[in-house]
Design an enzyme around this catalytic site. Structure first.
Site, PDB file in Angstrom:
ATOM      1  N   HIS A 239     -13.564  -2.015   1.920  1.00 25.71           N
ATOM      2  CA  HIS A 239     -12.079  -2.068   1.697  1.00 25.71           C
ATOM      3  C   HIS A 239     -11.292  -0.947   2.171  1.00 25.71           C
ATOM      4  O   HIS A 239     -10.368  -0.797   3.084  1.00 25.71           O
ATOM      5  CB  HIS A 239     -11.670  -2.665   0.613  1.00 25.71           C
ATOM      6  CG  HIS A 239     -12.213  -3.916   0.151  1.00 25.71           C
ATOM      7  ND1 HIS A 239     -12.031  -4.990   0.390  1.00 25.71           N
ATOM      8  CD2 HIS A 239     -13.278  -4.382  -0.938  1.00 25.71           C
ATOM      9  CE1 HIS A 239     -12.854  -5.937  -0.108  1.00 25.71           C
ATOM     10  NE2 HIS A 239     -13.495  -5.540  -0.823  1.00 25.71           N
TER      11      HIS A 239
HETATM   12  C1  BDR Z   1     -10.228  -3.415  -3.976  1.00 24.54           C
HETATM   13  O1  BDR Z   1     -10.751  -3.605  -5.394  1.00 24.54           O
HETATM   14  C2  BDR Z   1     -11.591  -2.631  -5.487  1.00 24.54           C
HETATM   15  O2  BDR Z   1     -12.883  -3.384  -5.824  1.00 24.54           O
HETATM   16  C3  BDR Z   1     -12.112  -1.968  -4.273  1.00 24.54           C
HETATM   17  O3  BDR Z   1     -12.205  -0.626  -4.621  1.00 24.54           O
HETATM   18  C4  BDR Z   1     -10.570  -2.235  -3.423  1.00 24.54           C
HETATM   19  O4  BDR Z   1      -9.699  -1.231  -3.316  1.00 24.54           O
HETATM   20  C5  BDR Z   1     -10.664  -4.678  -3.233  1.00 24.54           C
HETATM   21  O5  BDR Z   1     -10.259  -5.923  -3.874  1.00 24.54           O
END
Ligand code: BDR
Ligand code: CA
Length: 310
Positions: A239
């Site tokens: 992400h």
């Molecule tokens: C987001 O939530 C966290 O688990 C990750 O770092 C990312 O920023 C994804 O939903």
């Protein structure tokens, strides 16, 4: 052109790779790393930022600890994805890089005041620190060039059926950010799920045959198991580096202007990003929403960044 940025994060496996990309890519000048409670407690997230900076040899970028709790209520952590340390998988030694005594909000405000040109904030955790800057220091808001976030989705959520984790942790903070008269770019799950660390990516990291390449493989192996267990993904989505990529090269992350509202009340939908893709509401476009990723160029930049470390 080099864009000065502050990276606000909650490391976190994908946050860790975002730090590596931000420090290595010449298109951005990483002024500071600030942490926020999210994937783990803020204390653990700061230790994790120190860990990744220590192994990467990033010694000249200040790390400051931010908000421990969301604006309202208690912190809900992402231990079910990132583990007890927030960065489970590798065997971390004692970090040599220290954190600053300044708080994240103080550091962000000072850098915004001192920097000769407006600064871009890349926020890849809950938006608590950024909302506090906007709410409590309106005089520095004009010195923010843009806020690029990883958060939300044009589709469904991941922490609840309709809410993505970063927005769900602090919906009131997100509402402040999206209501601010500032350019906001949202890189949500609909685009980050196009950045899957598929087996060919893992092979490219292994082929680097470096300590950092191997460390990234270990991080992604843990992350992969979480994604398989929780959401049935066979490859995990990376992400947070997607938001950075948007700053590094906007043509890799294509966006559309859209009205985005944050649901702060819904019994089942609190933390949802309501993106009006068909402009039915008559509300103004208050964000650029990332829609399409050039996957090949994204991974080329990510692997090139990892390859620049030993
Ligand atoms: C987001 O939530 C966290 O688990 C990750 O770092 C990312 O920023 C994804 O939903
Ligand atoms: Ca994150």
């Amino acid at each position: 052109m080099t864009t000065p940025i502050i990276l606000d994060c909650d490391p976190g496996h994908d946050d860790a790779l975002a730090i590596l990309l931000a420090n290595a890519n010449p298109a951005v000048d990483l002024l500071a790393i600030t942490t926020v409670g999210g994937n783990q407690t803020v204390e653990k997230c700061t230790i994790n930022a120190r860990r990744i900076c220590s192994v990467a040899g990033i010694t000249d970028v200040p790390i400051a600890t931010g908000a421990a709790e969301p604006l309202i209520g208690d912190l809900h952590i992402g231990e079910y994805v990132h583990g007890v340390s927030g960065l489970d998988g590798p065997d971390w030694g004692e970090p040599s890089v220290q954190a600053s005594d300044e708080s994240a909000v103080d550091l962000i405000v000072r850098l915004l005041r001192e920097h000769p040109e407006p600064v871009t904030i890349v926020a890849v955790g809950p938006l608590t620190n950024i909302a506090l800057v906007i709410r409590d220091h309106p005089d520095v808001v004009d010195n923010i060039r843009e806020i690029v976030i990883m958060g939300g989705s044009t589709e469904r959520g991941n922490d609840t059926p309709y809410a993505e984790f970063n927005i769900k942790v602090d919906p009131e903070a997100a509402a402040i950010v999206f209501a601010a008269a500032l350019p906001v770019t949202m890189c949500g799950l609909n685009i980050t799920h196009q950045a899957l660390a598929t087996p060919d990516v893992i092979e490219r990291l292994k082929a680097l045959d470096t300590r950092m390449g191997d460390l990234c493989v270990e991080l992604l192996t843990f992350f992969s198991a979480s994604y398989l267990r929780t959401w049935g993904f066979t490859s995990p989505p990376l992400h947070d580096p997607v938001a950075l990529m948007r700053v590094i090269d906007p043509s890799v992350v294509e966006c559309l202007p859209e009205p985005v509202a944050i649901e702060t009340e819904g019994r089942y939908t609190r933390g949802a990003t309501v993106v009006d893709l068909h402009h039915l509401s008559g509300e103004r476009d208050n964000a650029l929403v990332a829609m399409t990723l050039d996957r090949e160029r994204f991974w080329d930049a990510m692997i090139e960044a990892v390859a620049s470390y030993v």
